[in-house]
Design an enzyme around this catalytic site. Structure first.
Site, short mmCIF file in Angstrom:
data_model
loop_
_atom_site.label_atom_id
_atom_site.label_comp_id
_atom_site.label_asym_id
_atom_site.label_seq_id
_atom_site.Cartn_x
_atom_site.Cartn_y
_atom_site.Cartn_z
N ARG A 101 0.83 -1.17 0.00
CA ARG A 101 0.15 0.23 -0.08
C ARG A 101 0.83 1.46 -0.02
O ARG A 101 1.92 1.22 0.74
CB ARG A 101 -0.88 0.10 1.34
CG ARG A 101 -1.80 1.20 1.29
CD ARG A 101 -2.73 1.31 2.59
NE ARG A 101 -2.01 1.96 3.65
CZ ARG A 101 -2.64 2.36 4.76
NH1 ARG A 101 -3.98 1.75 4.99
NH2 ARG A 101 -2.03 3.13 5.79
N CYS A 103 -0.17 5.54 0.59
CA CYS A 103 -0.96 6.33 1.14
C CYS A 103 -0.41 7.73 1.46
O CYS A 103 0.69 8.15 1.87
CB CYS A 103 -1.44 5.88 2.65
SG CYS A 103 -2.79 6.97 3.38
#
Length: 125
Positions: A101, A103
């Site tokens: 991920r 972010c």
């Protein structure tokens, strides 16, 4: 390449697809917390908006023939990085396989949303 489309998630608000399946993967467009029935942002806080954005993403994954357990990468955009912990509390309920991920805090999101999430998932078993 195959275009993925479902009425269970918001229609694209621009010249793009909800997702594209290619070479054993599905690549979703970013999902904001739009209610697919009304087209309005769902929720005022990060928790409610994250839930709706993830729900929309799940419907697109389902339409492609996959699910959250097959997600290999997400990219998450937050209007305010101070919402990081509250966002993570919602995110971790769905992405239990802990995909890779990124972010980021961004200056603005479409329709003044607080969050947008996109994903790449495996289509084959």
């Amino acid at each position: 390449m195959k275009t993925i489309e479902t009425k269970s998630a918001p229609e694209a608000i621009g010249p793009y697809s909800q997702a594209i399946a290619a070479n054993g993967f599905v690549y979703t467009s970013g999902q904001i917390p739009l209610n697919p029935e009304t087209g309005a942002i769902e929720g005022n806080g990060i928790e409610q908006q994250a839930e709706q954005a993830i729900k929309n993403l799940g419907e697109i994954l389902k339409a492609a023939g996959t699910d959250f357990s097959k997600v290999v990468k997400t990219t998450c955009f937050l209007k305010n990085i101070a919402d990081f912990a509250a966002f993570n509390a919602v995110y971790e309920k769905y992405f239990v396989s802990k995909p890779a991920r990124s972010c980021f805090e961004v200056a603005a999101l479409p329709k003044n949303a607080l969050v947008e999430i996109e994903a790449v998932a495996v289509l084959e078993n």
